[in-house]
Design a protein around this motif. Structure first.
Motif, PDB file in Angstrom:
ATOM      1  N   ASN A   1      26.117  -2.765 -79.013  1.00 27.56           N
ATOM      2  CA  ASN A   1      27.268  -3.678 -79.013  1.00 27.56           C
ATOM      3  C   ASN A   1      27.024  -4.974 -78.254  1.00 27.56           C
ATOM      4  OD1 ASN A   1      29.053  -2.170 -80.602  1.00 27.56           O
ATOM      5  ND2 ASN A   1      29.631  -0.885 -78.890  1.00 27.56           N
ATOM      6  N   VAL A   2      26.525  -4.883 -77.024  1.00 28.00           N
ATOM      7  CA  VAL A   2      26.340  -6.080 -76.214  1.00 28.00           C
ATOM      8  C   VAL A   2      25.236  -6.979 -76.777  1.00 28.00           C
ATOM      9  CG1 VAL A   2      25.797  -6.909 -73.883  1.00 28.00           C
ATOM     10  CG2 VAL A   2      27.188  -4.875 -74.171  1.00 28.00           C
TER      11      VAL A   2
ATOM     12  N   GLY B   1      22.395  -1.661 -72.684  1.00 29.20           N
ATOM     13  CA  GLY B   1      22.221  -2.659 -73.733  1.00 29.20           C
ATOM     14  C   GLY B   1      22.197  -4.074 -73.182  1.00 29.20           C
ATOM     15  N   GLY B   2      23.077  -4.359 -72.229  1.00 24.71           N
ATOM     16  CA  GLY B   2      23.098  -5.684 -71.615  1.00 24.71           C
ATOM     17  C   GLY B   2      21.841  -5.964 -70.814  1.00 24.71           C
ATOM     18  N   VAL B   3      21.370  -4.981 -70.047  1.00 25.59           N
ATOM     19  CA  VAL B   3      20.173  -5.152 -69.222  1.00 25.59           C
ATOM     20  C   VAL B   3      18.942  -5.385 -70.091  1.00 25.59           C
ATOM     21  CG1 VAL B   3      18.623  -3.986 -67.595  1.00 25.59           C
ATOM     22  CG2 VAL B   3      21.102  -3.813 -67.306  1.00 25.59           C
ATOM     23  N   LEU B   4      18.766  -4.579 -71.140  1.00 22.39           N
ATOM     24  CA  LEU B   4      17.597  -4.722 -72.011  1.00 22.39           C
ATOM     25  C   LEU B   4      17.645  -6.019 -72.813  1.00 22.39           C
ATOM     26  CD1 LEU B   4      17.192  -1.057 -73.321  1.00 22.39           C
ATOM     27  CD2 LEU B   4      15.756  -2.245 -71.658  1.00 22.39           C
TER      28      LEU B   4
ATOM     29  N   LEU C   1      35.569  -9.432 -72.014  1.00 21.97           N
ATOM     30  CA  LEU C   1      34.760  -9.890 -70.888  1.00 21.97           C
ATOM     31  C   LEU C   1      33.911 -11.099 -71.260  1.00 21.97           C
ATOM     32  CD1 LEU C   1      33.596  -6.447 -69.444  1.00 21.97           C
ATOM     33  CD2 LEU C   1      35.246  -8.014 -68.414  1.00 21.97           C
ATOM     34  N   GLN C   2      33.413 -11.144 -72.501  1.00 19.71           N
ATOM     35  CA  GLN C   2      32.528 -12.238 -72.903  1.00 19.71           C
ATOM     36  C   GLN C   2      33.281 -13.436 -73.475  1.00 19.71           C
ATOM     37  OE1 GLN C   2      28.523 -10.923 -74.615  1.00 19.71           O
ATOM     38  NE2 GLN C   2      29.690  -9.023 -74.853  1.00 19.71           N
ATOM     39  N   GLN C   3      34.338 -13.189 -74.231  1.00 17.59           N
ATOM     40  CA  GLN C   3      35.018 -14.291 -74.908  1.00 17.59           C
ATOM     41  C   GLN C   3      36.192 -14.868 -74.123  1.00 17.59           C
ATOM     42  OE1 GLN C   3      36.040 -13.093 -78.906  1.00 17.59           O
ATOM     43  NE2 GLN C   3      33.909 -12.744 -79.490  1.00 17.59           N
TER      44      GLN C   3
ATOM     45  N   GLU D   1      34.262 -15.029 -70.101  1.00 13.95           N
ATOM     46  CA  GLU D   1      33.002 -15.769 -70.243  1.00 13.95           C
ATOM     47  C   GLU D   1      31.862 -15.133 -69.457  1.00 13.95           C
ATOM     48  OE1 GLU D   1      33.920 -19.824 -69.258  1.00 13.95           O
ATOM     49  OE2 GLU D   1      34.947 -20.164 -71.158  1.00 13.95           O
ATOM     50  N   TYR D   2      31.771 -13.809 -69.477  1.00 17.69           N
ATOM     51  CA  TYR D   2      30.651 -13.104 -68.858  1.00 17.69           C
ATOM     52  C   TYR D   2      29.435 -13.192 -69.766  1.00 17.69           C
ATOM     53  CZ  TYR D   2      33.673 -10.755 -65.392  1.00 17.69           C
ATOM     54  OH  TYR D   2      34.524 -10.466 -64.361  1.00 17.69           O
ATOM     55  N   SER D   3      28.241 -13.142 -69.179  1.00 17.72           N
ATOM     56  CA  SER D   3      27.014 -13.034 -69.966  1.00 17.72           C
ATOM     57  C   SER D   3      26.840 -11.582 -70.413  1.00 17.72           C
ATOM     58  CB  SER D   3      25.814 -13.450 -69.113  1.00 17.72           C
ATOM     59  OG  SER D   3      25.643 -12.545 -68.031  1.00 17.72           O
TER      60      SER D   3
END
Length: 494
Positions: free
Chosen positions: A44-45, A169-172, A306-308, A311-313
């Motif tokens: 997902n991320v 997923g975010g870390v990789l 969180l992202q939209q 505005e988190y990466s």
């Protein structure tokens, strides 16, 4: 085969294998299941990065996620019966090899369709792994406190995997790259296939010589795959493809009717309807549908929020889920202990109440939310609630089941989870996205108003997730029997 026939039939003893080491068997099977559940959420991320690097359109991108769940959910019951018939360890090894090979192809994918096809093959491998591993787990631990602890560990890891998947997923994705989301599965899957004969003995159903219900398997698998595909068509922020949705729904109904007719005439049905006489199995499957609807709605829309909105990466989004992951493990650990001392029902009710409260907190999170004061409290409740819910659902699904029914019970509860996830996301997204055009027009391109419009969309989705959790609470309260932790008959009421 009826329940009465099953109870009279001799239980097939496992083939010669390793000396029984319960701790090693449990760890091995849970790791295999963890890998398959992880891949439901780990992508997902990474989706925005995959979209950019492979040039995948928005309308095609969703199939990178849904194809895995569609094939996994569609083939679970068939995989469970194949495991009962051909050998559970053999099907586990087959699934591990297929999953590893498909993961390698996905990691090397050069375009959208190579990646999507590999995700489908991953889903098929995962269907064999999940059902065979869960059936082997149930068969290796006696009903009561021993099996409850084992199923508690399985339920804990299946719930934790969904959360860890988002974080990893975010870390990789921001680290070595999105392709490593798939590459990490290759050595794990191949090593698992090699080690399986050294860890767990073979087992299969005693009635395997009576034939296989091919017509039932084809009709039900086609209905489930088409159902999950049709539900996926409703997840759109544009004009819905109503012809495909209504046509697919009609065909699903026809296939299910055909399945029922086939099963009533089959001497060895894929799903003996007599198994649904067990109240705990019926209630557990309904709760699983609603619980996974809550879970998938949370991860899908919280990641977008969180992202939209905030505005988190990608990596920051992943780390934002760490407290949720930790508390899911805490809740599951506590539930694993409690179900062996009290009963599954009260533990499940507490878990579902916490999950519902967490979703309702997210429903009120503002557009300028602080993570510590607004998001984290909701994640705390959701983590404890999900962890405390996954364990008793698994325990309830297997309560009273025989070794002969373990593959079928595993297929049913896993199918309920996959269908629940697809159904929950479809309902939440359809409800949330219904106002996108109206809210966009009202914002007139003003950044503050656009942000507020997005927040309202996510609020609608979180409310639907809360309704799912509340409905699951009511189903468990009314329909789930109160059984003793030792697997004894239901405690009399009043």
């Amino acid at each position: 085969m009826s329940v009465q026939d099953t109870l009279r039939a001799p239980v097939a003893a496992p083939a010669a294998g390793p000396v029984r080491r319960p701790g090693l068997i449990l760890a091995f099977l849970c790791l295999a299941g963890f890998m398959t559940f992880l891949d439901v959420s780990i992508v997902n991320v990474a989706l925005p990065t995959i979209e950019h690097e492979l040039g995948i359109s928005q309308t095609t991108l969703e199939y990178v996620v849904t194809t895995y769940g569609m094939v996994l959910g569609g083939f679970l019951l068939l995989a469970g019966r194949l495991a009962d018939t051909l050998g559970r360890r053999r099907m586990l090894q087959t699934g591990l090899v297929l999953f590893a090979a498909a993961s390698l192809v996905a990691g090397l994918g050069r375009n959208a369709w190579e990646l999507i096809a590999a995700r489908g093959a991953q889903g098929l491998g995962a269907a064999f792994i999940a059902t065979a591993a869960l059936a082997l787990l149930s068969g290796n631990f006696a009903e009561g406190a021993e099996r409850n602890r084992a199923l508690g560990a399985w339920g804990a890891l299946s719930g934790l995997a969904a959360v860890v998947g988002v974080t990893l997923g975010g870390v990789l994705t921001d680290g070595p790259g999105w392709r490593w989301i798939f590459f990490i599965n290759v050595p794990i899957g191949l090593l698992g296939a090699v080690l399986a004969p050294r860890v767990v003995g073979e087992s299969r159903s005693a009635d395997r010589g009576r034939g296989f219900d091919v017509a039932g398997a084809v009709s039900l698998t086609a209905a489930l795959v088409l159902l999950i595909f049709t539900l996926g068509q409703t997840v759109s922020d544009g004009e819905l493809p109503y012809a495909r949705i209504y046509g697919g729904a009609a065909l699903v109904v026809l296939l299910l009717v055909a399945f029922v007719l086939v099963e009533r005439r089959s001497a060895n049905p894929l799903v003996p309807f007599s198994v649904f006489r067990r109240k705990s199995l019926r209630a557990a499957n309904v709760v699983a549908v609603l619980l996974l609807g809550t879970c998938v709605t949370l991860f899908f829309f919280a990641s977008l929020f969180l992202q939209q909105v905030l505005e988190y990466s990608a990596v920051r989004t992943g780390f934002a889920y760490v407290p949720l992951a930790v508390l899911t493990a805490v809740g599951a650990g506590a539930a694993s202990q409690l179900v062996t001392k009290v009963a599954a029902k009260p533990v499940l009710l507490v878990g579902l109440a916490l999950a519902a409260a967490g979703m309702l907190l997210l429903w009120r999170v503002p557009a300028d939310a602080s993570y510590l004061t607004d998001v984290l409290p909701a994640f705390v409740l959701m983590g404890l609630g999900l962890g405390a819910s996954f364990v008793p659902v698994q325990v309830s699904a297997f309560a009273g089941s025989t070794e002969e029914e373990s593959g079928l019970a595993a297929g049913l509860i896993n199918t309920a989870q996959e269908v629940g996830g697809a159904l929950g996301l479809a309902v939440a997204a359809t409800w949330a996205f219904r106002r996108v055009a109206e809210l966009t027009e009202r914002a007139h391109g003003v950044p503050e108003l656009v942000l507020q419009a997005r927040t309202e969309v996510f609020h609608d989705a979180f409310l639907v997730g809360g309704v799912f959790a509340g409905a699951a609470f009511l189903v468990a309260l009314v329909l789930l029997p109160l059984t003793r932790a030792t697997g004894e008959p239901p405690v009399p009421r009043g």
